[in-house]
Design a protein around this motif. Structure first.
Motif, PDB file in Angstrom:
ATOM      1  N   HIS A 177     -15.160  48.334 -42.739  1.00 24.28           N
ATOM      2  CA  HIS A 177     -13.814  47.607 -42.377  1.00 24.28           C
ATOM      3  C   HIS A 177     -12.976  47.361 -43.518  1.00 24.28           C
ATOM      4  O   HIS A 177     -11.759  47.598 -43.373  1.00 24.28           O
ATOM      5  N   ASP A 178     -13.379  47.495 -44.627  1.00 19.41           N
ATOM      6  CA  ASP A 178     -12.695  47.674 -45.918  1.00 19.41           C
ATOM      7  C   ASP A 178     -12.056  48.916 -45.902  1.00 19.41           C
ATOM      8  O   ASP A 178     -10.757  49.187 -46.436  1.00 19.41           O
TER       9      ASP A 178
ATOM     10  N   ASP B 143     -13.065  64.887 -37.044  1.00 17.69           N
ATOM     11  CA  ASP B 143     -13.527  63.598 -36.980  1.00 17.69           C
ATOM     12  C   ASP B 143     -12.261  62.787 -37.745  1.00 17.69           C
ATOM     13  O   ASP B 143     -11.683  63.146 -38.854  1.00 17.69           O
ATOM     14  N   PRO B 144     -11.718  61.486 -37.286  1.00 11.44           N
ATOM     15  CA  PRO B 144     -10.664  60.707 -38.115  1.00 11.44           C
ATOM     16  C   PRO B 144     -11.453  59.896 -38.957  1.00 11.44           C
ATOM     17  O   PRO B 144     -10.856  58.824 -39.446  1.00 11.44           O
TER      18      PRO B 144
ATOM     19  N   LEU C 283     -22.905  53.967 -43.165  1.00 11.64           N
ATOM     20  CA  LEU C 283     -21.437  53.770 -43.313  1.00 11.64           C
ATOM     21  C   LEU C 283     -20.723  54.850 -42.210  1.00 11.64           C
ATOM     22  O   LEU C 283     -19.697  54.513 -41.563  1.00 11.64           O
ATOM     23  N   ALA C 284     -21.473  56.354 -42.306  1.00 16.12           N
ATOM     24  CA  ALA C 284     -20.592  57.016 -41.244  1.00 16.12           C
ATOM     25  C   ALA C 284     -20.705  56.605 -39.926  1.00 16.12           C
ATOM     26  O   ALA C 284     -19.618  56.674 -38.989  1.00 16.12           O
TER      27      ALA C 284
ATOM     28  N   ALA D 203     -17.948  54.232 -35.242  1.00 19.01           N
ATOM     29  CA  ALA D 203     -17.753  53.191 -34.084  1.00 19.01           C
ATOM     30  C   ALA D 203     -16.464  52.706 -34.383  1.00 19.01           C
ATOM     31  O   ALA D 203     -15.837  52.375 -33.224  1.00 19.01           O
ATOM     32  N   LEU D 204     -15.983  52.353 -35.330  1.00 21.29           N
ATOM     33  CA  LEU D 204     -14.758  51.568 -35.585  1.00 21.29           C
ATOM     34  C   LEU D 204     -13.552  52.609 -35.068  1.00 21.29           C
ATOM     35  O   LEU D 204     -12.511  52.278 -34.574  1.00 21.29           O
ATOM     36  N   ALA D 205     -13.674  53.952 -35.101  1.00 20.35           N
ATOM     37  CA  ALA D 205     -12.586  55.032 -34.719  1.00 20.35           C
ATOM     38  C   ALA D 205     -12.433  54.777 -33.306  1.00 20.35           C
ATOM     39  O   ALA D 205     -11.196  55.119 -32.752  1.00 20.35           O
TER      40      ALA D 205
END
Length: 456
Positions: A253-254, A339-340, A286-287, A292-294
């Motif tokens: 998130h950061d 990947d973003p 973390l990856a 997931a956030l993408a």
């Protein structure tokens, strides 16, 4: 002016002995440029159609100039020469690999490492293509002279800057793209200018702040806020099977919040060994969270400069991964270029360095978080926020050490990009600096009492 020069990759035995990687890619060492020789060009190739041929001296002082050697680093490797300059717009369509940053002088030559990551390019090299043709720009000094070996020349190359390195068939001199093509030259100049601008942006903007300060009257208060960089630290006690996943989610998130554009966003994350979850496993957590956030919060469309910055950052780590594949202290890239997001795991202490921004982050494995202050101290002038996940006693010890090297804010991971209202930006009082205090001392009030009507 745009010029092509050609050198051999070496005999077939040398190519067969090149280092293949587990994923099928191939690492090849090549001599890519030579110096001290006179090369002959047609007059129309060098904007001199009035001459049948032109003899041009490749001055070693220019070929081995630090700026010229650095220009090889991270440039694309192409299969044959592309029809135009390689820019962020055209890179994806023509790049078949890239040049590493270990560019060195090899006698009268320049030696470069090349990573070939495209099956067609690998097949072409293994099938017999032996020549490297460098596309580059340069200026020509039309002062005639004589080379040290006695060869006369009509002009001398200066300001050599590499655009790309092409693998071509033996005997081919390059495409019908001539030096006199003003439009191509302009595009090459623009592409190189963008690259140079990216490298010098920090210094230029600091210079802008100084220039603004100089314009402000001495009676006016000037409160500058220049470039800053953030990082995070994870202690071994925070790395158990219960805590590691949520902690990776907070770190993601950061990274995602504001796309690392804020000075408080983490660009490097130091993870301590010795926990139940190892640094490489945490990097994969973390990856996963970034991926997931993408899907829930897609990254905005990047401009050419931003995409180029991430590509260069990834390219540098990819080459380091290849060069250290067989020994410790290497790098592992997670995710694909498409990947973003991008995560690289550095398996050993590494100094703080900026990422490519826009969801790119390095995870650095360290034996002890006590090593970190020394790794970030060289950036003292730019340090701001450190996110820490550690037990209370270690938090206070680390905070004391970080404060001593210039860190001005310490937060929980997950709150790095969400500072509390009223925080002391860069260690200052946000409002107090904008307020002028007028004091009425007790002596003035006491004296005033003597002049009051009731005093008599």
């Amino acid at each position: 002016m745009h010029i092509y020069d050609r050198l051999s990759l070496g005999p077939a035995a040398e190519i067969a002995g090149a280092r293949p990687l587990g994923n099928g890619a191939l690492v090849v060492q090549a001599r890519a440029a030579r110096a001290g020789n006179v090369q002959v060009y047609r007059g129309d190739e060098v904007a001199r159609p009035d001459l049948a041929e032109v003899r041009i001296y490749r001055d070693p002082d220019e070929i081995f100039r630090p700026e010229s050697l650095r220009s090889f680093g991270h440039k694309p490797v192409t299969l044959d020469h592309p029809p135009e300059a390689v820019t962020p717009r055209t890179w994806r369509g023509v790049a078949r690999g890239h040049v590493g940053d270990e560019v060195v002088r090899d006698g009268g030559f320049v030696r470069i490492p090349m990573l070939l990551a495209d099956s067609a390019a690998i097949a072409a090299v293994q099938g017999g293509r032996r020549e490297v043709s460098v596309g580059y720009t340069c200026d020509l000094d039309w002062t005639p002279g004589t080379a040290p070996d006695g060869s006369p020349y009509d002009a001398r190359q200066t300001k050599v800057i590499v655009d790309h390195v092409a693998i071509v068939a033996r005997g081919r001199a390059g495409p019908d793209c001539r030096i006199g093509d003003a439009d191509l030259g302009q595009r090459l100049a623009e592409a190189e200018a963008r690259a140079e601008a990216a490298e010098t942006a920090l210094a230029e903007r600091d210079g802008e702040v100084a220039a603004l300060r100089a314009r402000v009257p001495v009676t006016t208060r000037f409160l500058p806020h220049g470039h800053r960089i953030g990082f995070a630290m994870v202690a071994r006690e925070a790395l158990d099977s219960r805590r590691a996943g949520p902690l990776a989610r907070h770190a993601a998130h950061d990274v995602v919040r504001y796309e690392q554009q804020g000075c408080y966003a983490p660009q490097m994350l130091f993870v301590e060994r010795g926990g139940a979850v190892a640094p490489d496993e945490f990097a994969r957590h973390l990856a996963h969270e970034l991926a997931a956030l993408a899907t829930r919060h897609p990254r905005r469309r990047l401009d050419a400069g931003e995409a180029s910055a991430i590509a260069a950052w990834r390219s540098g780590h990819e080459m380091r991964a290849l060069e250290t594949e067989e020994r410790s202290g290497g790098a592992t890239l997670l995710g694909d270029p498409a990947d973003p997001w991008s995560v690289v795991l550095l398996d050993g202490p590494a100094p703080l360095s900026p990422s490519g921004l826009n969801r790119s982050l390095a995870v650095v494995a360290v034996d002890d978080l006590a090593e970190v202050p020394a790794l970030v101290a060289p950036h003292r002038a730019y340090l701001q926020t450190a996110g820490i996940a550690a037990a209370p006693e270690r938090l206070l010890t680390l905070a004391d050490d970080l404060a001593g090297i210039g860190v001005t804010r310490i937060s929980a991971i997950g709150r790095m990009t969400a500072p509390e209202a009223g925080w002391h930006h860069d260690g200052r009082f946000s409002l107090l600096d904008l307020v002028t205090v007028t004091e009425i001392e007790a002596s003035a009030e006491a004296a005033a009492e003597g002049f009051a009507p009731y005093a008599d």
